[in-house]
Design a protein around this motif. Structure first.
Motif, PDB file in Angstrom:
ATOM      1  N   ASP A 195     103.685 -76.680  -6.066  1.00  0.00           N
ATOM      2  CA  ASP A 195     104.323 -77.890  -6.864  1.00  0.00           C
ATOM      3  C   ASP A 195     105.607 -77.327  -7.638  1.00  0.00           C
ATOM      4  O   ASP A 195     106.293 -78.053  -8.549  1.00  0.00           O
ATOM      5  N   MET A 196     105.881 -75.825  -7.613  1.00  0.00           N
ATOM      6  CA  MET A 196     106.931 -75.155  -8.287  1.00  0.00           C
ATOM      7  C   MET A 196     107.774 -74.332  -7.539  1.00  0.00           C
ATOM      8  O   MET A 196     107.220 -73.942  -6.407  1.00  0.00           O
ATOM      9  N   LYS A 197     108.849 -74.028  -7.738  1.00  0.00           N
ATOM     10  CA  LYS A 197     109.448 -72.962  -7.331  1.00  0.00           C
ATOM     11  C   LYS A 197     110.166 -72.159  -8.149  1.00  0.00           C
ATOM     12  O   LYS A 197     110.550 -72.624  -9.312  1.00  0.00           O
ATOM     13  N   GLY A 198     110.487 -70.820  -8.147  1.00  0.00           N
ATOM     14  CA  GLY A 198     110.789 -70.222  -9.013  1.00  0.00           C
ATOM     15  C   GLY A 198     111.503 -68.749  -8.454  1.00  0.00           C
ATOM     16  O   GLY A 198     111.298 -68.345  -7.640  1.00  0.00           O
ATOM     17  N   ILE A 213     104.124 -75.486 -18.275  1.00  0.00           N
ATOM     18  CA  ILE A 213     105.258 -75.868 -17.473  1.00  0.00           C
ATOM     19  C   ILE A 213     104.917 -77.094 -16.718  1.00  0.00           C
ATOM     20  O   ILE A 213     105.698 -77.997 -16.433  1.00  0.00           O
ATOM     21  N   ALA A 214     103.781 -76.896 -16.125  1.00  0.00           N
ATOM     22  CA  ALA A 214     103.261 -78.078 -15.300  1.00  0.00           C
ATOM     23  C   ALA A 214     102.941 -79.467 -15.997  1.00  0.00           C
ATOM     24  O   ALA A 214     103.340 -80.337 -15.594  1.00  0.00           O
ATOM     25  N   MET A 238      97.940 -64.840 -18.976  1.00  0.00           N
ATOM     26  CA  MET A 238      99.260 -65.045 -19.575  1.00  0.00           C
ATOM     27  C   MET A 238      99.678 -66.012 -18.673  1.00  0.00           C
ATOM     28  O   MET A 238     100.235 -66.936 -18.850  1.00  0.00           O
ATOM     29  N   THR A 239      99.890 -65.648 -17.201  1.00  0.00           N
ATOM     30  CA  THR A 239     100.631 -66.371 -16.252  1.00  0.00           C
ATOM     31  C   THR A 239     100.126 -67.812 -16.314  1.00  0.00           C
ATOM     32  O   THR A 239     100.829 -68.845 -15.889  1.00  0.00           O
ATOM     33  N   ARG A 240      98.687 -67.887 -16.096  1.00  0.00           N
ATOM     34  CA  ARG A 240      98.039 -69.119 -15.785  1.00  0.00           C
ATOM     35  C   ARG A 240      98.288 -70.101 -16.859  1.00  0.00           C
ATOM     36  O   ARG A 240      98.538 -71.298 -16.833  1.00  0.00           O
ATOM     37  N   LEU A 245     112.024 -72.838 -12.103  1.00  0.00           N
ATOM     38  CA  LEU A 245     112.176 -72.016 -13.025  1.00  0.00           C
ATOM     39  C   LEU A 245     112.960 -70.865 -12.457  1.00  0.00           C
ATOM     40  O   LEU A 245     113.002 -70.362 -11.481  1.00  0.00           O
ATOM     41  N   LYS A 246     113.949 -70.393 -13.394  1.00  0.00           N
ATOM     42  CA  LYS A 246     114.706 -69.089 -13.236  1.00  0.00           C
ATOM     43  C   LYS A 246     114.624 -68.318 -14.638  1.00  0.00           C
ATOM     44  O   LYS A 246     114.995 -68.701 -15.606  1.00  0.00           O
ATOM     45  N   LEU A 247     113.698 -67.055 -14.160  1.00  0.00           N
ATOM     46  CA  LEU A 247     113.731 -66.200 -15.500  1.00  0.00           C
ATOM     47  C   LEU A 247     114.748 -65.115 -15.303  1.00  0.00           C
ATOM     48  O   LEU A 247     114.893 -64.247 -14.632  1.00  0.00           O
TER      49      LEU A 247
END
Length: 251
Positions: A156-159, A114-115, A106-108, A122-124
């Motif tokens: 390539d992301m931060k969260g 998102i990518a 699910m995460t992948r 991302l802020k969850l």
């Protein structure tokens, strides 16, 4: 959840004669998704001469049992184990086999989507009681799995993630202080208005004299009026997962 499958399996084994001259004895324990009761039940099972664990299903019970099982050299087979932590086969869960779905895939999938849309931040914001009919703190497990994947594998992301309270009056403060400018940005649609010297010059007459500047002042004369301009300069779109689990604040 495990018991009906075990009963069907025993019937099938006996019908096919897969284990002649052998008997299958099943000992049942209800751990009630409790991290304390589960290992106690596992010790009782060991004292009774058990050979394999089928379950627990709940992550909290399963984690406790699966940590002890390697010391006894016993396999643990479970349709549960959603959390990413269960992937650790070197230090903690060497004898665990998960047979069901997990947060890994699910995460992948979610991060691939998102990518694709090029959302690097991302802020969850998750509901602590969301989907509790599935598991206690289910949304926490989902959010932590996503953010852990970002921090360990996605350069390539931060969260980050934060638990929402039941008091909806705090949401504005959370958006202002925890999301804020760190997880939002100016709308790209404003770019064409300032994309060339000619377009910049076109704005000049609006600010070309003290009198014209003064005409703009009432629009920004109080915090309330400044807040009214906020939606024009920031974007915070929400995407729901699992109905009411969490919101993704993206930029």
């Amino acid at each position: 959840m495990v018991e009906p499958a075990i009963e069907e399996a025993i019937v099938e084994v006996e019908k096919r004669g897969l284990l002649p001259f052998h008997g299958l004895n099943v000992t049942k324990y209800n751990t009630n998704c409790d991290a304390i009761r589960a290992p106690v039940a596992a010790f009782h099972f060991m004292n009774d001469g058990g050979h394999a664990f089928f379950g627990p299903v709940c992550d909290y019970s399963l984690a406790a049992v699966a940590r002890y099982a390697p010391s006894w050299d016993l396999p643990v087979v479970s349709p549960g184990g959603l959390a990413q932590d269960f992937r650790d086969k070197e230090k903690e869960y060497q004898t665990l086999t998960r047979m069901g779905m997990a947060f890994d895939s699910m995460t992948r999938f979610l991060l691939a989507a998102i990518a694709h849309y090029r959302w690097p931040k991302l802020k969850l914001l998750y509901d602590p009681d969301g989907q509790k009919e599935i598991s206690e703190r289910f949304c926490f497990l989902v959010a932590s799995a996503i953010i852990k994947e970002i921090k360990t594998k996605r350069k390539d992301m931060k969260g980050d993630y934060k638990q929402l309270t039941k008091d909806s009056s705090t949401y504005a403060k959370i958006l202002r202080e925890d999301v804020g400018v760190k997880y939002s940005e100016k709308l790209d649609t404003w770019g064409p208005l300032f994309s060339s010297p000619e377009k910049l010059d076109a704005w000049g007459p609006l600010f070309s004299s003290p009198e014209k500047l003064d005409a703009w002042r009432p629009l920004f004369s109080s915090p309330e009026k400044l807040d009214a301009w906020g939606p024009l300069f920031q974007v915070q779109r929400s995407y729901m997962h699992g109905g009411r689990c969490f919101q993704v604040q993206r930029s």
